[in-house]
Design a protein around this motif. Structure first.
Motif, PDB file in Angstrom:
ATOM      1  N   GLN A   1       0.789  -1.255  -0.048  1.00 52.24           N
ATOM      2  CA  GLN A   1      -0.028   0.110  -0.103  1.00 52.24           C
ATOM      3  C   GLN A   1       0.803   1.061   0.058  1.00 52.24           C
ATOM      4  N   VAL A   2       2.079   1.092   0.626  1.00 51.10           N
ATOM      5  CA  VAL A   2       2.993   2.288   0.583  1.00 51.10           C
ATOM      6  C   VAL A   2       3.662   2.486  -0.719  1.00 51.10           C
ATOM      7  N   LEU A   3       3.791   1.588  -1.439  1.00 51.06           N
ATOM      8  CA  LEU A   3       4.671   1.564  -2.720  1.00 51.06           C
ATOM      9  C   LEU A   3       3.175   1.993  -3.679  1.00 51.06           C
ATOM     10  N   ALA A   4       2.155   1.628  -3.544  1.00 53.22           N
ATOM     11  CA  ALA A   4       1.289   1.961  -4.705  1.00 53.22           C
ATOM     12  C   ALA A   4       0.727   3.370  -4.449  1.00 53.22           C
ATOM     13  N   GLY A   5       0.748   3.992  -2.952  1.00 51.70           N
ATOM     14  CA  GLY A   5       0.526   5.209  -2.819  1.00 51.70           C
ATOM     15  C   GLY A   5       1.468   6.083  -2.841  1.00 51.70           C
ATOM     16  N   SER A   6       2.818   5.792  -3.419  1.00 51.27           N
ATOM     17  CA  SER A   6       3.809   6.655  -3.713  1.00 51.27           C
ATOM     18  C   SER A   6       3.764   7.763  -4.799  1.00 51.27           C
ATOM     19  N   PHE A   7       3.950   8.801  -4.330  1.00 49.47           N
ATOM     20  CA  PHE A   7       3.822  10.090  -5.594  1.00 49.47           C
ATOM     21  C   PHE A   7       5.138  10.064  -6.473  1.00 49.47           C
ATOM     22  N   LEU A   8       6.001   9.302  -6.284  1.00 49.98           N
ATOM     23  CA  LEU A   8       7.196   9.061  -7.166  1.00 49.98           C
ATOM     24  C   LEU A   8       6.867   8.825  -8.540  1.00 49.98           C
ATOM     25  N   ASP A   9       7.592   9.174  -9.595  1.00 49.48           N
ATOM     26  CA  ASP A   9       7.490   8.716 -10.956  1.00 49.48           C
ATOM     27  C   ASP A   9       7.914   7.344 -11.245  1.00 49.48           C
ATOM     28  N   GLU A  10       8.965   7.102 -10.410  1.00 48.70           N
ATOM     29  CA  GLU A  10       9.541   5.660 -10.633  1.00 48.70           C
ATOM     30  C   GLU A  10       9.993   5.212  -9.187  1.00 48.70           C
ATOM     31  N   LEU A  11       9.899   4.023  -9.076  1.00 50.84           N
ATOM     32  CA  LEU A  11      10.255   3.402  -7.641  1.00 50.84           C
ATOM     33  C   LEU A  11      11.806   3.287  -7.342  1.00 50.84           C
ATOM     34  N   PRO A  12      12.055   3.467  -6.040  1.00 52.03           N
ATOM     35  CA  PRO A  12      13.587   3.465  -5.849  1.00 52.03           C
ATOM     36  C   PRO A  12      14.134   2.152  -6.117  1.00 52.03           C
ATOM     37  N   ALA A  13      15.433   2.025  -6.267  1.00 50.66           N
ATOM     38  CA  ALA A  13      16.106   0.798  -6.471  1.00 50.66           C
ATOM     39  C   ALA A  13      16.331  -0.072  -5.195  1.00 50.66           C
ATOM     40  N   ARG A  14      16.430   0.770  -4.122  1.00 49.41           N
ATOM     41  CA  ARG A  14      16.456   0.221  -2.627  1.00 49.41           C
ATOM     42  C   ARG A  14      15.898   0.900  -1.617  1.00 49.41           C
ATOM     43  N   LEU A  15      15.383  -0.079  -0.684  1.00 45.78           N
ATOM     44  CA  LEU A  15      14.523   0.406   0.343  1.00 45.78           C
ATOM     45  C   LEU A  15      15.386   0.175   1.902  1.00 45.78           C
ATOM     46  N   ILE A  16      15.379   1.147   2.758  1.00 49.51           N
ATOM     47  CA  ILE A  16      16.142   0.844   3.513  1.00 49.51           C
ATOM     48  C   ILE A  16      14.866   0.726   4.959  1.00 49.51           C
ATOM     49  N   GLY A  17      14.996  -0.398   5.582  1.00 48.27           N
ATOM     50  CA  GLY A  17      13.967  -0.620   6.919  1.00 48.27           C
ATOM     51  C   GLY A  17      14.619  -0.938   7.891  1.00 48.27           C
ATOM     52  N   ASP A  18      14.225  -1.194   9.058  1.00 43.17           N
ATOM     53  CA  ASP A  18      14.705  -1.404  10.390  1.00 43.17           C
ATOM     54  C   ASP A  18      14.602  -2.933  10.427  1.00 43.17           C
ATOM     55  N   LYS A  19      14.856  -3.375  11.930  1.00 45.89           N
ATOM     56  CA  LYS A  19      14.737  -4.897  12.007  1.00 45.89           C
ATOM     57  C   LYS A  19      13.525  -5.537  11.819  1.00 45.89           C
ATOM     58  N   ALA A  20      12.538  -4.784  11.859  1.00 44.52           N
ATOM     59  CA  ALA A  20      10.980  -5.329  11.879  1.00 44.52           C
ATOM     60  C   ALA A  20      10.998  -5.659  10.057  1.00 44.52           C
ATOM     61  N   TYR A  21      11.705  -5.284   9.304  1.00 46.43           N
ATOM     62  CA  TYR A  21      11.592  -5.650   7.909  1.00 46.43           C
ATOM     63  C   TYR A  21      12.588  -6.768   7.745  1.00 46.43           C
ATOM     64  N   ASP A  22      13.148  -7.352   8.481  1.00 44.83           N
ATOM     65  CA  ASP A  22      14.213  -8.286   8.105  1.00 44.83           C
ATOM     66  C   ASP A  22      13.257  -9.731   7.993  1.00 44.83           C
ATOM     67  N   SER A  23      12.946  -9.957   6.534  1.00 47.11           N
ATOM     68  CA  SER A  23      12.020 -11.232   6.371  1.00 47.11           C
ATOM     69  C   SER A  23      12.606 -11.546   5.039  1.00 47.11           C
ATOM     70  N   ASP A  24      12.752 -13.037   4.733  1.00 48.34           N
ATOM     71  CA  ASP A  24      13.112 -13.508   3.453  1.00 48.34           C
ATOM     72  C   ASP A  24      11.942 -13.537   2.791  1.00 48.34           C
ATOM     73  N   LYS A  25      10.853 -13.574   2.984  1.00 49.07           N
ATOM     74  CA  LYS A  25       9.689 -13.511   2.095  1.00 49.07           C
ATOM     75  C   LYS A  25       9.318 -12.231   1.585  1.00 49.07           C
ATOM     76  N   LEU A  26       9.481 -11.015   2.355  1.00 47.59           N
ATOM     77  CA  LEU A  26       9.435  -9.762   2.074  1.00 47.59           C
ATOM     78  C   LEU A  26      10.611  -9.352   1.066  1.00 47.59           C
ATOM     79  N   ASP A  27      11.895  -9.930   1.275  1.00 47.38           N
ATOM     80  CA  ASP A  27      12.792  -9.692   0.229  1.00 47.38           C
ATOM     81  C   ASP A  27      12.445 -10.183  -1.060  1.00 47.38           C
ATOM     82  N   GLU A  28      12.124 -11.585  -0.983  1.00 44.84           N
ATOM     83  CA  GLU A  28      11.727 -12.039  -2.262  1.00 44.84           C
ATOM     84  C   GLU A  28      10.637 -11.407  -3.047  1.00 44.84           C
ATOM     85  N   LYS A  29       9.706 -10.991  -2.349  1.00 47.01           N
ATOM     86  CA  LYS A  29       8.404 -10.443  -2.692  1.00 47.01           C
ATOM     87  C   LYS A  29       8.833  -8.821  -3.549  1.00 47.01           C
TER      88      LYS A  29
END
Length: 106
Positions: free
Chosen positions: A3-31
């Motif tokens: 939902q955050v990526l869909a609601g972004s007002f950027l023209d193109e999505l970034p190549a990298r996202l930086i998250g904290d320890k809560a984002y440490d997930s193999d499923k999320l990395d793959e997705k």
């Protein structure tokens, strides 16, 4: 995250996202890699094997600069609570707030 990526007002999505320890997930990395072609940089949680090398995590260590900017932006009431209906108006107030911060620190 989608939902955050869909609601972004950027023209193109970034190549990298930086998250904290809560984002440490193999499923999320793959997705994110498969669907959006985005590399996720997040430090590993405790009792988990290392999945990233230290070079990528250097970007994570500089994350405090972005969080400091958000803390400064909370000085503007209009940005803390989004009153504007249109995203263009809100973006204009964000840019005006950044300009005010920049000029006050010169």
């Amino acid at each position: 995250m989608e939902q955050v990526l869909a609601g972004s007002f950027l023209d193109e999505l970034p190549a990298r996202l930086i998250g904290d320890k809560a984002y440490d997930s193999d499923k999320l990395d793959e997705k994110l890699a498969e669907k959006y072609d985005i590399e996720l940089i997040a430090p590993n949680r405790r009792r988990r094997s290392k999945t990233q090398d230290g070079r990528k995590l250097r970007r994570y260590r500089r994350r405090w600069k972005v969080e400091r900017l958000f803390a400064w932006m909370h000085n503007f009431r209009r940005l803390v609570t989004r009153w504007e209906y249109h995203i263009e108006n809100f973006l204009g107030f964000v840019q005006l707030g950044c300009l005010h911060l920049l000029l006050s620190h010169l």
